[in-house]
Design an enzyme around this catalytic site. Sequence first.
Site, mmCIF file in Angstrom:
data_model
loop_
_atom_site.group_PDB
_atom_site.id
_atom_site.type_symbol
_atom_site.label_atom_id
_atom_site.label_comp_id
_atom_site.label_asym_id
_atom_site.label_seq_id
_atom_site.Cartn_x
_atom_site.Cartn_y
_atom_site.Cartn_z
ATOM 1 N N TYR A 184 14.594 5.741 -7.286
ATOM 2 C CA TYR A 184 13.656 5.060 -8.189
ATOM 3 C C TYR A 184 14.486 4.326 -9.225
ATOM 4 O O TYR A 184 15.469 4.864 -9.720
ATOM 5 C CB TYR A 184 12.667 6.016 -8.860
ATOM 6 C CG TYR A 184 13.297 7.115 -9.682
ATOM 7 C CD1 TYR A 184 13.595 6.926 -11.034
ATOM 8 C CD2 TYR A 184 13.606 8.341 -9.111
ATOM 9 C CE1 TYR A 184 14.178 7.928 -11.786
ATOM 10 C CE2 TYR A 184 14.191 9.353 -9.850
ATOM 11 C CZ TYR A 184 14.465 9.145 -11.184
ATOM 12 O OH TYR A 184 15.046 10.136 -11.912
ATOM 13 N N GLU A 207 22.955 15.311 -9.530
ATOM 14 C CA GLU A 207 21.843 16.239 -9.750
ATOM 15 C C GLU A 207 22.247 17.532 -9.064
ATOM 16 O O GLU A 207 22.353 17.576 -7.845
ATOM 17 C CB GLU A 207 20.565 15.677 -9.124
ATOM 18 C CG GLU A 207 20.162 14.315 -9.648
ATOM 19 C CD GLU A 207 19.445 14.393 -10.991
ATOM 20 O OE1 GLU A 207 19.152 15.514 -11.466
ATOM 21 O OE2 GLU A 207 19.174 13.325 -11.563
ATOM 22 N N ARG A 210 18.778 6.052 -20.856
ATOM 23 C CA ARG A 210 18.074 4.768 -20.824
ATOM 24 C C ARG A 210 18.505 3.922 -22.018
ATOM 25 O O ARG A 210 17.885 2.924 -22.325
ATOM 26 C CB ARG A 210 16.541 4.973 -20.930
ATOM 27 C CG ARG A 210 15.935 5.931 -19.924
ATOM 28 C CD ARG A 210 15.953 5.371 -18.504
ATOM 29 N NE ARG A 210 15.248 6.276 -17.584
ATOM 30 C CZ ARG A 210 15.796 7.346 -17.016
ATOM 31 N NH1 ARG A 210 17.065 7.650 -17.249
ATOM 32 N NH2 ARG A 210 15.089 8.123 -16.210
ATOM 33 N N HIS A 248 20.710 15.017 -20.680
ATOM 34 C CA HIS A 248 19.336 15.376 -21.000
ATOM 35 C C HIS A 248 19.336 16.787 -21.564
ATOM 36 O O HIS A 248 19.887 17.704 -20.951
ATOM 37 C CB HIS A 248 18.468 15.264 -19.743
ATOM 38 C CG HIS A 248 18.313 13.842 -19.291
ATOM 39 N ND1 HIS A 248 18.439 13.431 -17.993
ATOM 40 C CD2 HIS A 248 18.070 12.729 -20.027
ATOM 41 C CE1 HIS A 248 18.256 12.109 -17.934
ATOM 42 N NE2 HIS A 248 18.044 11.668 -19.162
ATOM 43 N N GLY A 249 18.738 16.924 -22.745
ATOM 44 C CA GLY A 249 18.822 18.197 -23.461
ATOM 45 C C GLY A 249 18.314 19.376 -22.665
ATOM 46 O O GLY A 249 18.801 20.498 -22.821
ATOM 47 N N ASP A 250 17.348 19.117 -21.784
ATOM 48 C CA ASP A 250 16.749 20.223 -21.031
ATOM 49 C C ASP A 250 17.382 20.387 -19.655
ATOM 50 O O ASP A 250 16.777 20.957 -18.759
ATOM 51 C CB ASP A 250 15.236 19.992 -20.899
ATOM 52 C CG ASP A 250 14.909 18.701 -20.168
ATOM 53 O OD1 ASP A 250 15.815 17.843 -20.036
ATOM 54 O OD2 ASP A 250 13.760 18.541 -19.719
HETATM 55 ZN ZN LIG Z 1 18.933 14.232 -16.256
#
Ligand SMILES: [Zn+2]
Length: 496
Positions: free
Chosen positions: A291, A313, A192, A130-132
């Site tokens: 989730y 994470e 995704r 994820h870029g951010d």
């Molecule tokens: Zn991520």
Amino acid sequence: MILSLLFLSLNLSSLFRCSIARGGTLHRSDRSGYLDGSIYGHLGRRLYSENNQMSEEEYIEKLEKLAEGYMSNSDLEKAMKEFNSRCSNISRIYSIGKSVLGVPLWAVEISDLPGAKEAEPAFKFIGNVHGDEPLGRELLLLLANWLCDNYMKDPLATLIVDGVHLHILPSMNPDGFSLRRRGNANNIDLNRDFPDQFFRVNDDMDLRQPETKAIMKWLEDVDFTASASLHGGALVANYPWDGTEDTKKYYYGCPDDKTFRFLASVYSRSHYNMSLSKEFPGGITNGAYWYPIYGGMQDWNYIHCGCFELTLEISDNKWPNASEIPTLWGYNRMSMLSLVAGLVKTGLHGRIFSSDNGRPLPASVAIRGINYTIAASKTLADYHRLLAPGKYEVIASMPGYRSKSACVVLGEGAVKVDFVLDPETSYNGTQPLLDSGCDFDSKTGFQVLDFLPASQLEISMLLILILAFFCFLMKRRVRSNHLNYKQSLGARRVVV
Ligand SMILES: [Zn+2]
Ligand SMILES: *[C@@H]1O[C@H](CO)[C@@H](O)[C@H](O)[C@H]1NC(C)=O
Ligand SMILES: *[C@@H]1O[C@H](CO)[C@@H](O)[C@H](O)[C@H]1NC(C)=O
Ligand SMILES: *[C@@H]1O[C@H](CO)[C@@H](O)[C@H](O)[C@H]1NC(C)=O
Ligand SMILES: *[C@@H]1O[C@H](CO)[C@@H](O)[C@H](O)[C@H]1NC(C)=O
Ligand SMILES: *[C@@H]1O[C@H](CO)[C@@H](O)[C@H](O)[C@H]1NC(C)=O
């Protein structure tokens, strides 16, 4: 088609409410990226409407402040090339493809024989999916340099360089990084965009993003035993499955649930404080229980590539102040090293040969009771089966050869079991696999279950006795050598 997608999106809309997208607080760009990149994102729907208070300028200014002190994409490329020239005898740099905007996806391989095929497991780290979520790309460069600086000095560094082929892709999404947003330049969430086991929406290869295609191609070239992708927005080690078939949220374990919990715990327990999490017991979570997501990279790795992947994470804050990077590296260093070293320090390893000409056989390896098969490598026929400590019956099989099986007790250390398979032609009998005959009360914890005709039984009994004794001796030696890292490289090796 349209109706079913509509139905799917209605079902999925419930997920968006409870989910934070394998990451923490949603910035504006997160939300658009997340929705666009969901499993129906390819259809180009824009479900996101702008409703934020900040002006565009204020927003961009805020993001630029956040990125202060982080490497730009060109800084990253430079840092990787510098690493490679500084540590040229234990690394190589290569590109696995290009981003939408044409930025090369640089990877480095770290090994005492980079680029060579060896009978060793391979591990990959992927950052910045994820870029951010840029912390991973910084930590991965620190990891590479730490390994180089400590090779031949620190036992863990030496174990990894000598015993593993470690591949590091610091940024899978350089475009998203420079755009300061979650998705890539097409605003697709790359986590995704992989084929999904339940929903076929992602199956059209032509609609797949170049970054995703590059990863899929990479896995055709390298036999990875395990991997981890680094994310931000939470502090937890996430393991498969990531999605449930009915899109509801509940614990949904894959066939190797026990092993995945073991691997995830290796990370969380070696981390500064991940295992102290109040939200996630032990600092680990099943993805679907947290989730469900669809089209994720993690499940695809396990299903299609024999690669055990975790989604890590590593920081509640997606953009920690760059001055905190050294501290966060300190928090994650042992975890990263332990996870990679686990590939040689734990699990079941070996090679498979043909008895008639000694040729390596790319046979498949299964564990009784676990519905999952891995393949030995095509060239050297080495296999690396990660497993939580426990008692197992391992079965090697190959078309045209008689299957063989062995019983092993995995404790703290790795176990090596080589198989020598006999061609079926030399023994014409339709011999199905017998029921498990493992006797785990046996003192040695190792048995051979060979499916030999009765005439050869005495010989095999004798062999078993010799092996068992050998095994017993090795185990004693291994125990006494417990702290010596060589143990795992020269773990007790048995031939079946
Ligand atoms: Zn991520
Ligand atoms: C790499 O180079 C260093 C320093 O020249 C040397 O000590 C080390 O043995 C080399 N390692 C390999 C794997 O060749
Ligand atoms: C871990 O430590 C960091 C930094 O001290 C802190 O911000 C975070 O809340 C801690 N997390 C847990 C789960 O203890
Ligand atoms: C980051 O921390 C430094 C000092 O530790 C501080 O000067 C700087 O303003 C901080 N940056 C942001 C964006 O908060
Ligand atoms: C084993 O897994 C496959 C999918 O990989 C599935 O099709 C099959 O039904 C499973 N078998 C059992 C006995 O669960
Ligand atoms: C085994 O023998 C049977 C008849 O004796 C024959 O039909 C079959 O093809 C043989 N199988 C193999 C693998 O040689």
